[in-house]
Design an enzyme around this catalytic site. Structure first.
Site, PDB file in Angstrom:
ATOM      1  N   HIS A   1      11.928   7.879  13.680  1.00  0.00           N
ATOM      2  CA  HIS A   1      10.865   7.038  13.377  1.00  0.00           C
ATOM      3  C   HIS A   1       9.273   7.997  13.602  1.00  0.00           C
ATOM      4  O   HIS A   1       8.406   7.409  14.211  1.00  0.00           O
ATOM      5  CB  HIS A   1      10.861   5.842  14.282  1.00  0.00           C
ATOM      6  CG  HIS A   1       9.818   4.756  13.879  1.00  0.00           C
ATOM      7  ND1 HIS A   1      10.186   3.275  14.094  1.00  0.00           N
ATOM      8  CD2 HIS A   1       9.046   4.524  13.044  1.00  0.00           C
ATOM      9  CE1 HIS A   1       9.294   2.524  13.516  1.00  0.00           C
ATOM     10  NE2 HIS A   1       8.694   3.291  12.933  1.00  0.00           N
TER      11      HIS A   1
ATOM     12  N   GLU B   1      15.472   1.130  18.945  1.00  0.00           N
ATOM     13  CA  GLU B   1      14.866   2.339  19.163  1.00  0.00           C
ATOM     14  C   GLU B   1      14.318   2.420  20.506  1.00  0.00           C
ATOM     15  O   GLU B   1      14.103   1.512  21.297  1.00  0.00           O
ATOM     16  CB  GLU B   1      13.692   2.405  17.984  1.00  0.00           C
ATOM     17  CG  GLU B   1      14.307   2.402  16.514  1.00  0.00           C
ATOM     18  CD  GLU B   1      13.151   2.577  15.617  1.00  0.00           C
ATOM     19  OE1 GLU B   1      11.872   2.769  15.962  1.00  0.00           O
ATOM     20  OE2 GLU B   1      13.415   2.789  14.507  1.00  0.00           O
TER      21      GLU B   1
ATOM     22  N   ARG C   1      11.491  -0.562   7.836  1.00  0.00           N
ATOM     23  CA  ARG C   1      12.029  -1.311   9.207  1.00  0.00           C
ATOM     24  C   ARG C   1      13.679  -1.433   8.915  1.00  0.00           C
ATOM     25  O   ARG C   1      14.054  -1.940   7.945  1.00  0.00           O
ATOM     26  CB  ARG C   1      11.300  -2.529   9.415  1.00  0.00           C
ATOM     27  CG  ARG C   1       9.886  -2.585   9.872  1.00  0.00           C
ATOM     28  CD  ARG C   1       9.764  -2.038  11.216  1.00  0.00           C
ATOM     29  NE  ARG C   1       8.565  -1.838  11.711  1.00  0.00           N
ATOM     30  CZ  ARG C   1       7.542  -0.996  11.457  1.00  0.00           C
ATOM     31  NH1 ARG C   1       7.997   0.227  10.595  1.00  0.00           N
ATOM     32  NH2 ARG C   1       6.439  -1.161  12.057  1.00  0.00           N
TER      33      ARG C   1
ATOM     34  N   ARG D   1       1.085  -1.250   0.099  1.00  0.00           N
ATOM     35  CA  ARG D   1      -0.039  -0.052   0.045  1.00  0.00           C
ATOM     36  C   ARG D   1       0.739   1.342   0.004  1.00  0.00           C
ATOM     37  O   ARG D   1       0.558   2.328  -0.760  1.00  0.00           O
ATOM     38  CB  ARG D   1      -0.871  -0.191   1.311  1.00  0.00           C
ATOM     39  CG  ARG D   1      -2.010  -0.994   1.081  1.00  0.00           C
ATOM     40  CD  ARG D   1      -2.623  -1.335   2.334  1.00  0.00           C
ATOM     41  NE  ARG D   1      -2.006  -1.804   3.489  1.00  0.00           N
ATOM     42  CZ  ARG D   1      -2.540  -2.260   4.671  1.00  0.00           C
ATOM     43  NH1 ARG D   1      -3.621  -1.963   5.109  1.00  0.00           N
ATOM     44  NH2 ARG D   1      -1.314  -2.559   5.358  1.00  0.00           N
ATOM     45  N   ILE D   2       1.799   1.444   0.924  1.00  0.00           N
ATOM     46  CA  ILE D   2       2.656   2.437   1.220  1.00  0.00           C
ATOM     47  C   ILE D   2       3.535   2.639  -0.215  1.00  0.00           C
ATOM     48  O   ILE D   2       3.636   3.765  -0.724  1.00  0.00           O
ATOM     49  CB  ILE D   2       3.440   2.537   2.303  1.00  0.00           C
ATOM     50  CG1 ILE D   2       2.541   2.521   3.584  1.00  0.00           C
ATOM     51  CG2 ILE D   2       4.506   3.930   2.319  1.00  0.00           C
ATOM     52  CD1 ILE D   2       3.357   2.399   4.723  1.00  0.00           C
TER      53      ILE D   2
END
Length: 327
Positions: free
Chosen positions: A285, A265, A236, A154-155
């Site tokens: 992020h 993170e 990621r 989708r992205i």
């Protein structure tokens, strides 16, 4: 119900319109990040429903085993940070809306912002002005260059549309079924992974991090890129083999990187290798961190909490827990 929300760094959730959905319930919000099991167990001792903001906190068996009152974990998107087996063993239902058909436009927009920032050297130009100097160098235009999308979801599809709108030639590489979908939608696919890394001026990664994709981009892949090429990662960090990006950048191939994600993170060490490189643009992020995206996410999350309370849970990851309760 006692509901706890973790990792709301900027105390944003209570300001969202959807927060009113939890009226009448006891809600505790933590604004810092804690991963220590002892501290988390103390904080969550009375929690019945735990609300997570993406993958900010790891929820593993040593913690789950110390939360006897926990009945529900509600979140949105993928769940590599949650020990589903441990939840099932302890009778904790996990609900997570995968929001099919609705890409994170916030992440796609940040991806494109990073592309432009890197190509036009915007952080360096800003630093030059703040240092009392004028132009620090000469950037590059996007138009006419080749933009590679690695992973066709989708992205990735939205970002490809942005690249086309800026006059770039778009090249896709993904699993065979995804490449076929891209071709059917009118996009060109590379003949191989090697061609993608060799031909593209910019490559943007858009895949989920699962066992099959962990380390899927190797240092050898990165070294196929040209000295003036750009690699972008807003998906990621684990998609790139550990240490490969830093090593490849130091070798000069590719020449630039723009990243929103890190192997560990949150990153709070200013001496992190990627933060010390002039040819790297970094953000903490924030791909999905907009008020609009958070409103959409938490509306889904709170709907899951209310559905659970109403005895009609939705988007169950481990439905055996609910069936066992019904029995």
């Amino acid at each position: 119900m006692n509901i706890t929300i973790l990792d709301d760094y900027h105390d944003t959730v209570r300001t969202l319109a959807c927060f009113r959905m939890l009226d009448g319930h006891r809600v505790t919000i933590w604004n810092d990040h804690v991963q220590d099991v002892d501290r988390l167990a103390e904080r969550l001792a009375d929690t019945e429903a735990l609300v997570l903001i993406r993958e900010r906190t790891q929820i593993r068996r040593p913690l789950i085993d110390r939360l006897p009152r926990l009945r529900l974990i509600s979140q949105r998107s993928v769940w590599p940070h949650i020990d589903i087996d441990a939840c099932t063993d302890r009778g904790v239902l996990v609900c997570s809306n995968m929001h099919p058909g609705t890409p994170s436009h916030a992440t796609a927009e940040l991806t494109w912002a990073l592309v432009l920032c890197a190509l036009r050297e915007i952080p360096q130009q800003l630093a030059s002005l703040r240092a009392g100097k004028w132009q620090s160098g000469v950037g590059r235009t996007a138009r006419g260059k080749t933009f590679g999308v690695y992973g066709w979801g989708r992205i990735g599809g939205v970002v490809a549309g942005y690249a086309r709108a800026f006059g770039m030639n778009v090249l896709i590489w993904a699993r065979e079924a995804s490449r076929e979908r891209a071709r059917n939608a009118g996009w060109d696919a590379a003949s191989s992974k090697e061609e993608l890394f060799e031909r593209c001026d910019v490559i943007s990664l858009h895949m989920r991090l699962v066992d099959a994709t962990r380390g899927i981009v190797t240092e050898a892949d990165l070294r196929r890129m040209r000295p003036d090429a750009l690699i972008v990662n807003t998906s990621r960090a684990g998609l790139i083999a550990p240490g490969a990006l830093v090593s490849a950048l130091r070798s000069g191939r590719p020449g630039m990187a723009a990243v929103d994600v890190f192997e560990d993170e949150p990153v709070q060490d200013p001496n992190h290798p990627l933060l010390t490189m002039d040819n790297v643009v970094c953000t903490p992020h924030i791909g999905y961190v907009t008020r609009e995206d958070m409103q959409n996410s938490f509306r889904d999350i709170f709907e899951q909490v209310l559905a659970f309370i109403d005895g009609k849970p939705v988007h169950m990851v481990n439905p055996d827990v609910w069936r066992a309760r019904a029995d």
